[in-house]
Design a protein around this motif. Structure first.
Motif, PDB file in Angstrom:
ATOM      1  N   ARG A 231      70.459 -48.243  -4.165  1.00 44.74           N
ATOM      2  CA  ARG A 231      69.311 -47.362  -4.328  1.00 44.74           C
ATOM      3  C   ARG A 231      69.292 -46.364  -3.170  1.00 44.74           C
ATOM      4  O   ARG A 231      69.695 -46.663  -2.035  1.00 44.74           O
ATOM      5  N   THR A 232      68.800 -45.166  -3.460  1.00 41.12           N
ATOM      6  CA  THR A 232      68.825 -44.091  -2.457  1.00 41.12           C
ATOM      7  C   THR A 232      68.036 -44.472  -1.212  1.00 41.12           C
ATOM      8  O   THR A 232      68.453 -44.161  -0.093  1.00 41.12           O
ATOM      9  N   GLU A 233      66.919 -45.162  -1.386  1.00 36.64           N
ATOM     10  CA  GLU A 233      66.106 -45.508  -0.219  1.00 36.64           C
ATOM     11  C   GLU A 233      66.841 -46.432   0.751  1.00 36.64           C
ATOM     12  O   GLU A 233      66.581 -46.414   1.958  1.00 36.64           O
ATOM     13  N   GLU A 234      67.796 -47.227   0.225  1.00 37.72           N
ATOM     14  CA  GLU A 234      68.568 -48.088   1.118  1.00 37.72           C
ATOM     15  C   GLU A 234      69.514 -47.257   1.986  1.00 37.72           C
ATOM     16  O   GLU A 234      69.717 -47.557   3.167  1.00 37.72           O
ATOM     17  N   HIS A 237      67.444 -45.679   4.667  1.00 35.99           N
ATOM     18  CA  HIS A 237      67.130 -46.654   5.727  1.00 35.99           C
ATOM     19  C   HIS A 237      68.326 -46.828   6.668  1.00 35.99           C
ATOM     20  O   HIS A 237      68.158 -46.934   7.889  1.00 35.99           O
ATOM     21  N   GLU A 256      61.931 -42.042   2.489  1.00 38.39           N
ATOM     22  CA  GLU A 256      62.232 -43.397   2.015  1.00 38.39           C
ATOM     23  C   GLU A 256      61.077 -43.944   1.173  1.00 38.39           C
ATOM     24  O   GLU A 256      61.295 -44.546   0.103  1.00 38.39           O
ATOM     25  N   ALA A 257      59.853 -43.724   1.626  1.00 41.73           N
ATOM     26  CA  ALA A 257      58.692 -44.203   0.874  1.00 41.73           C
ATOM     27  C   ALA A 257      58.586 -43.502  -0.480  1.00 41.73           C
ATOM     28  O   ALA A 257      58.272 -44.134  -1.502  1.00 41.73           O
ATOM     29  N   THR A 259      61.068 -42.101  -2.281  1.00 41.54           N
ATOM     30  CA  THR A 259      62.121 -42.529  -3.204  1.00 41.54           C
ATOM     31  C   THR A 259      61.887 -43.965  -3.681  1.00 41.54           C
ATOM     32  O   THR A 259      62.194 -44.307  -4.825  1.00 41.54           O
ATOM     33  N   ALA A 260      61.338 -44.805  -2.807  1.00 43.43           N
ATOM     34  CA  ALA A 260      61.024 -46.176  -3.219  1.00 43.43           C
ATOM     35  C   ALA A 260      59.938 -46.193  -4.292  1.00 43.43           C
ATOM     36  O   ALA A 260      59.892 -47.100  -5.139  1.00 43.43           O
ATOM     37  N   ALA A 261      59.067 -45.156  -4.265  1.00 40.39           N
ATOM     38  CA  ALA A 261      57.990 -45.060  -5.262  1.00 40.39           C
ATOM     39  C   ALA A 261      58.461 -44.444  -6.576  1.00 40.39           C
ATOM     40  O   ALA A 261      57.673 -44.352  -7.525  1.00 40.39           O
TER      41      ALA A 261
END
Length: 350
Positions: A231-234, A237, A256-257, A259-261
């Motif tokens: 996932r992009t958010e990883e 991070h 990150e927040a 993309t996680a959403a």
């Protein structure tokens, strides 16, 4: 062994990752490959380390654990190895790490060369000025006083100021050299004091070279995560662990927040100032076309070049400044010498 005692750095780290990638692509067991690498190790310590790693791999330990236990690799290499094990793309991850650390090496070498040349020029300038003001000019002053003439008050004040300034600057230059040597040695031993790390962070937050390098790392890390199926958010991070710029870190945390959403990478970074102008347009095109990883790789290369351009601009500003200061100082010395001489010549009627 602690990860802080990093041994592999720069091009050596890049070449290690590249060899691991080649072994994986050729289906050669990593344990056999590491044993072969140990035969040509540059030192006895490296040979023993590679043989120990080979034995651990033969016993079934994952590569990421072997790298961590060796204490010879940065955390980013260990994290990326875990990523490769999770996604089954270890060869791609190692190849990307090789390219990443190769670019890091060349950037650091360019910065080192860029700093060394102007620093040598500045030190030579300070030495010349100190010798002129503290050794050469007093000789002329004594000669003129014996002939009944004197150095003008303005010239005498300039001489005194030049002596104090050049002497103090030489002391500061020597202190800066000691700090840089200490920072380099402590970095190699993996035991940098907190105040040196704080100094690095301050430079990272203000330097155009450091910002371009940070953006390159962000692009590389996110591209690697996309290629590996994460996932992009990883990937974001992971990128946050590679940079020291506090402003960029805060903006990355927001990305990150987002993309996680559920937002895509382009929509998330559009709300920040991380990327602007043409770079943001490229990200939009790559995102819409499903080629975001390729666009990020291209941007990473662009930022590497921008880092080099920033270094060259820094050199182009330092050289004229050094020449100008030297010209003014030499002009003051000549005036201080020639004006009393002209007075003496006029007195004797020459």
């Amino acid at each position: 062994m602690s990860n802080n005692s990093t041994v592999y750095q720069g091009m050596a780290l890049s070449r290690f990752c590249l060899q691991i990638s080649i072994l994986l692509k050729s289906a050669v067991p990593l344990s056999d490959g590491l044993e072969a690498m140990a035969e040509d190790a540059g030192s006895e310590g490296e040979r023993r380390r590679l043989l120990a790693m080979a034995e651990q791999l033969r016993e079934g330990e994952p590569l990421s654990s072997v790298l961590a236990e060796s204490g010879a690799f940065p955390d980013y290499v260990i994290q990326t190895a875990r990523l490769g094990e999770t996604t089954g793309s270890m060869d791609i991850c190692m190849e990307s790490l090789a390219a990443h650390y190769e670019q890091e090496y060349y950037l650091s070498e360019n910065v080192r060369r860029a700093i060394t040349y102007p620093a040598m020029m500045v030190v030579m300038l300070l030495v010349i000025l100190f010798v002129l003001f503290s050794r050469v000019m007093p000789v002329f002053t004594g000669v003129y006083e014996s002939l009944g003439a004197s150095i003008p008050a303005a010239a005498a004040a300039a001489m005194e100021f030049g002596t104090i300034f050049s002497g103090a600057a030489l002391v500061l230059a020597a202190a800066a050299a000691v700090v840089m040597i200490f920072a380099a040695l402590s970095g190699r031993m993996g035991a940098q004091p907190a105040w040196i790390r704080s100094l690095y962070r301050a430079i990272e937050n203000r330097s155009a070279v450091a910002r371009a390098a940070s953006l390159r790392r962000i692009c590389s890390a996110v591209s690697l995560s996309i290629k590996s199926g994460l996932r992009t958010e990883e990937g974001i991070h992971m990128a946050m662990d590679l940079i020291q710029n506090e402003a960029l870190k805060k903006e990355l945390a927001a990305v990150e927040a987002e993309t996680a959403a559920g937002s895509d990478f382009y929509e998330a970074v559009k709300k920040t100032s991380i990327f602007t102008g043409f770079d943001l347009q490229m990200l939009r095109t790559g995102s819409r076309a499903g080629q975001l990883d390729s666009v990020l790789d291209s941007l990473a290369e662009d930022y590497a070049q921008k880092s080099q351009d920033a270094v060259e601009r820094m050199i182009s500003m330092v050289e004229p400044a050094v020449v100008a200061v030297l010209a003014v100082a030499v002009g003051l010395v000549l005036l201080a010498v020639m004006l009393p001489l002209a007075g003496i010549l006029s007195t004797i009627g020459v």
